[in-house]
Design a protein around this motif. Structure first.
Motif, short mmCIF file in Angstrom:
data_model
loop_
_atom_site.label_atom_id
_atom_site.label_comp_id
_atom_site.label_asym_id
_atom_site.label_seq_id
_atom_site.Cartn_x
_atom_site.Cartn_y
_atom_site.Cartn_z
N GLY A 263 -69.13 11.30 8.98
CA GLY A 263 -68.83 12.71 8.74
C GLY A 263 -69.06 13.19 7.32
N PHE A 264 -69.80 12.40 6.54
CA PHE A 264 -70.10 12.88 5.18
C PHE A 264 -71.49 12.38 4.81
CE2 PHE A 264 -69.05 14.62 1.12
CZ PHE A 264 -69.73 13.85 0.17
N MET A 265 -72.24 13.15 4.05
CA MET A 265 -73.57 12.70 3.59
C MET A 265 -73.65 13.01 2.09
SD MET A 265 -77.33 13.69 5.03
CE MET A 265 -78.80 12.87 4.42
N LYS A 266 -73.96 12.02 1.30
CA LYS A 266 -73.91 12.16 -0.15
C LYS A 266 -75.12 12.90 -0.71
CE LYS A 266 -74.16 9.42 -4.37
NZ LYS A 266 -74.36 8.04 -4.88
N PHE A 267 -74.83 13.90 -1.50
CA PHE A 267 -75.83 14.54 -2.34
C PHE A 267 -75.25 14.54 -3.74
CE2 PHE A 267 -78.91 16.18 0.67
CZ PHE A 267 -78.20 16.14 1.86
N THR A 268 -76.11 14.67 -4.74
CA THR A 268 -75.59 14.64 -6.12
C THR A 268 -76.02 15.88 -6.90
OG1 THR A 268 -77.55 13.34 -6.69
CG2 THR A 268 -75.50 12.13 -6.34
N PRO A 269 -75.13 16.35 -7.80
CA PRO A 269 -75.50 17.50 -8.64
C PRO A 269 -76.68 17.12 -9.54
CG PRO A 269 -73.15 16.98 -8.83
CD PRO A 269 -73.80 15.84 -8.13
N GLY A 270 -77.32 18.11 -10.08
CA GLY A 270 -78.45 17.80 -10.98
C GLY A 270 -78.84 19.00 -11.80
N PRO A 271 -80.04 18.94 -12.36
CA PRO A 271 -80.53 20.01 -13.25
C PRO A 271 -80.99 21.25 -12.48
CG PRO A 271 -82.21 18.34 -12.97
CD PRO A 271 -81.01 17.83 -12.25
N GLY A 272 -81.06 21.14 -11.14
CA GLY A 272 -81.58 22.25 -10.33
C GLY A 272 -82.48 21.67 -9.26
N LEU A 273 -83.15 22.53 -8.54
CA LEU A 273 -83.90 22.12 -7.36
C LEU A 273 -85.39 22.20 -7.64
CD1 LEU A 273 -82.96 21.24 -4.63
CD2 LEU A 273 -83.02 23.59 -3.85
N GLY A 274 -86.06 21.05 -7.60
CA GLY A 274 -87.50 21.06 -7.88
C GLY A 274 -88.31 20.62 -6.68
N GLY A 275 -89.61 20.57 -6.88
CA GLY A 275 -90.51 20.15 -5.81
C GLY A 275 -91.10 21.33 -5.08
N HIS A 276 -92.07 21.01 -4.25
CA HIS A 276 -92.78 22.09 -3.55
C HIS A 276 -92.27 22.25 -2.12
CE1 HIS A 276 -94.56 18.20 -3.14
NE2 HIS A 276 -94.91 18.56 -1.95
N CYS A 277 -91.19 21.55 -1.77
CA CYS A 277 -90.65 21.69 -0.40
C CYS A 277 -89.29 22.37 -0.43
CB CYS A 277 -90.46 20.33 0.25
SG CYS A 277 -91.92 19.34 0.34
N ILE A 278 -88.30 21.66 -0.97
CA ILE A 278 -86.91 22.07 -0.81
C ILE A 278 -86.59 23.43 -1.42
CG2 ILE A 278 -84.51 21.32 -1.01
CD1 ILE A 278 -86.34 19.57 0.77
N PRO A 279 -87.09 23.76 -2.60
CA PRO A 279 -86.76 25.10 -3.11
C PRO A 279 -87.49 26.21 -2.35
CG PRO A 279 -87.61 23.65 -4.85
CD PRO A 279 -87.90 22.99 -3.55
N ILE A 280 -88.55 25.86 -1.66
CA ILE A 280 -89.45 26.88 -1.10
C ILE A 280 -89.29 27.09 0.40
CG2 ILE A 280 -91.92 27.34 -0.66
CD1 ILE A 280 -92.38 26.15 -3.51
N ASP A 281 -89.24 25.98 1.15
CA ASP A 281 -89.22 26.10 2.62
C ASP A 281 -88.09 27.02 3.12
OD1 ASP A 281 -90.26 22.63 3.15
OD2 ASP A 281 -91.31 24.39 2.38
#
Ligand code: SAJ
Length: 431
Positions: A263-281
C-alpha cells in the motif's frame, strides 16, 4: 477476417513482411532491432542523415544499443535505414516512433506525428498495418491519423484494407532489466481486425502484448502511467515543503514510510521534474481534458509543485549563504550534475537549467560538473563542465548537488566542499 488481414498475417507468420519504423531514436531503433531479430525485413526511416548513415554503417548512437547488435542485422540485409519515405509503398507495416514535445505555449506539439501520417498517407495501400507508438493525448490516432490516411485514399477502409493501432512505448533509456522485448506492450486497434493484425506483428518480436478495447484506451494507459509518476513526485516534493515547515527530515519520513510492505510506493523529493516524458506527458492529458471543459486538477497541481522546486532550492542556497554572511550575488556556486536524472546524459527539461538561470539572475558565479555532460549549450546557457572537481569544490562558496550520478564519491565531495546544499539527499543532512 478479410483477405487483406489474412494476407498481412500470413506475411508476418512466414517472416515475409517488410516493416518500417519511422523515427530511429531511443524508442524506434530498439523496436527496429527487435523486429529484425525476429526475422522480419526492417527499414528504418529518419530525417537525420547522420542517424541513417550510422545505422547503415553498424554504428549505434543509442547508449543501450551495442553496435555489435546492429552488425549481423545490417550485414544480412534484415535492417537498413533511409531518409526516403517512398519505401513505405513496399511496406506491410509501419510503426511511428517520433517525438511528441510541448510547444512554447505548453500545448501539445504533434507536428511530428502529423508529418509522419502525411507521409504514410501518400503510400498507404491495401494490406498495410500502421501502429502509432508516440505518447499522445487520447483521440490522436482516430482524430488525427485516421482522417489523414483516408484523405488520400478514400476507397481504402480502416479494418478492411488497412489496419490502424496505438501501442504506447515503454522504453526507459539505460535500463537493462526491462527492455523492448520483455516489457509488456499495451495495444489497442481501431477495429478488432486492426488489433488482431497489430498483435500478430508485435507478438512475433515482443514477449507479451496486452490488448485493450480501443486506441483511445491504449493512449490513456500510457498517460496514466506517467501521470502517476508526476503526481506522486509532486506529492513527495510537497511533503518536503511540509516537513520544512514542521522541522522534520522528509527523507527520514519517506524512508520509514517505505518500510510499509504494502500500500505504499516510494518516491523521493528532488530539484524538480526533468526528462522528456514525465513533465510533458501529463500535460497532453490535461490539455485534452481542457478541450472537453474539464480541469485535470491533480496534473495541474503536480505540475505547479514540481516546477516550483528550483525556486525552493535556490532559496535554500540563499539561506545557507546568508547564514555565513554571504550574498548569492558574487558567490561562486558549483552545480554538481545537470542531467535530468542520475547516470544519463540527457538535459532536456532538467531542473538544473532552471536552477542555474535563477542563480545567475541573482548574480551568482556559476560553474558545474557533470561527467555525462561535458558541455552545456542549452536554453541560453554556454558552460563547460569543470575538469578538476576537487579544486572546484574547494573554491566554491556553495556546492549544489542536483544530479546524484553514481560516479560521485560523496565522502570526497563532503570532505572537499566548503558548503553543500543537497537536493538528492545523498550526503544526508543538508548543510
Ligand atoms: N524524480 C524525482 N523523484 C522520484 C523519481 C523521479 O524527483 O522519486 C525525477 C527525476 O529526477 C527526473 C524526473 O523525476 O528528473 C523523471 O524521472 P523518472 O524516473 O520518471 O525517469 P524518466 O523520465 O526517464 O521516466 C521514464 C519513463 N519511462 C517511459 O516513459 C517509458 C517512466 O514511465 C518510467 O517509470 C521511468 O523512466 C523509470 O521508472 O525509470
Amino acid at each position: 477476417m478479410n483477405k487483406y488481414a489474412e494476407q498481412v498475417l500470413t506475411k508476418i507468420k512466414d517472416r515475409n513482411a517488410t516493416i518500417a519504423v519511422i523515427g530511429l531514436g531511443y524508442v524506434g531503433l530498439p523496436l527496429a532491432i527487435v523486429f529484425a531479430e525476429a526475422g522480419h525485413r526492417v527499414i528504418g526511416i529518419d530525417l537525420d542523415v547522420r542517424k541513417v548513415e550510422q545505422l547503415n554503417n553498424c554504428a549505434s548512437y543509442i547508449e543501450d544499443i551495442a553496435s555489435d547488435r546492429l552488425r549481423p542485422l545490417v550485414t544480412e540485409g534484415r535492417l537498413r535505414a533511409t531518409t526516403d519515405s517512398a519505401v513505405l509503398q513496399h511496406c506491410d507495416a509501419v510503426s511511428i516512433c517520433v517525438p511528441t514535445p510541448l510547444r512554447k505555449t505548453g500545448d501539445p506539439d504533434i507536428s511530428y506525428i502529423v508529418n509522419a501520417a502525411d507521409e504514410i498517407a501518400r503510400y498507404v495501400h491495401s494490406g498495410m498495418l500502421i501502429v502509432l507508438e508516440s505518447t499522445t493525448y487520447p483521440g490522436t490516432t482516430t482524430e488525427v491519423i485516421l482522417p489523414k490516411l483516408k484523405e488520400n485514399s478514400a476507397k481504402l477502409e480502416v479494418g478492411q484494407d488497412f489496419f490502424l493501432c496505438f501501442s504506447p512505448e515503454r522504453v526507459d533509456p539505460g535500463r537493462t532489466d526491462w527492455t523492448t522485448i520483455n516489457t509488456p506492450k499495451v495495444m489497442g486497434g481501431v477495429t478488432p481486425d486492426c488489433l488482431a493484425v497489430g498483435r500478430a506483428l508485435y507478438q512475433s518480436a515482443i514477449k507479451q502484448v496486452v490488448p485493450v478495447s480501443s486506441t483511445e484506451a491504449a493512449e490513456m494507459v500510457k498517460l496514466l502511467e506517467n501521470t502517476f509518476r508526476a503526481v506522486n513526485i509532486g506529492l513527495v516534493n510537497e511533503v518536503l515543503l511540509m516537513c520544512d515547515k514542521l522541522g522534520l527530515d522528509a527523507w527520514e519520513v519517506i524512508e520509514a514510510a517505505a518500510t510499509k510492505p504494502f500500500g505504499f510506493m516510494k518516491f523521493t523529493p528532488g530539484p524538480g521534474l526533468g526528462g522528456h516524458c514525465i513533465p510533458i506527458d501529463p500535460l497532453y492529458l490535461s490539455w485534452k481534458l481542457r478541450t472537453l471543459n474539464y480541469t485535470a486538477r491533480f496534473i495541474e497541481l503536480a505540475s505547479e509543485v514540481n516546477t516550483a522546486m528550483p525556486h525552493y532550492w535556490v532559496q535554500k542556497v540563499q539561506d545557507c549563504l546568508n547564514d555565513v554572511g554571504k550574498a548569492v550575488k558574487g558567490s561562486r556556486i558549483l552545480v554538481l550534475g545537470v542531467a535530468y536524472k542520475k547516470d544519463v546524459s540527457d538535459v532536456r527539461e532538467s531542473p538544473a537549467i532552471d536552477i542555474i538561470h535563477l542563480l545567475q539572475a541573482k548574480g551568482a558565479l556559476i560553474s558545474y560538473h557533470d561527467p555525462y555532460v561535458p558541455e552545456l549549450h542549452y536554453e541560453g546557457l554556454d558552460l563547460r563542465s569543470v575538469k578538476n572537481l576537487a579544486s572546484a569544490l574547494q573554491v566554491a562558496d556553495c556546492t549544489l548537488i542536483v544530479t546524484n550520478h553514481t560516479h560521485y564519491d560523496w565522502r570526497q565531495v563532503q570532505d572537499d566542499a566548503r558548503m553543500i546544499v543537497d537536493t538528492r539527499h545523498v550526503i544526508g543532512e543538508n548543510d
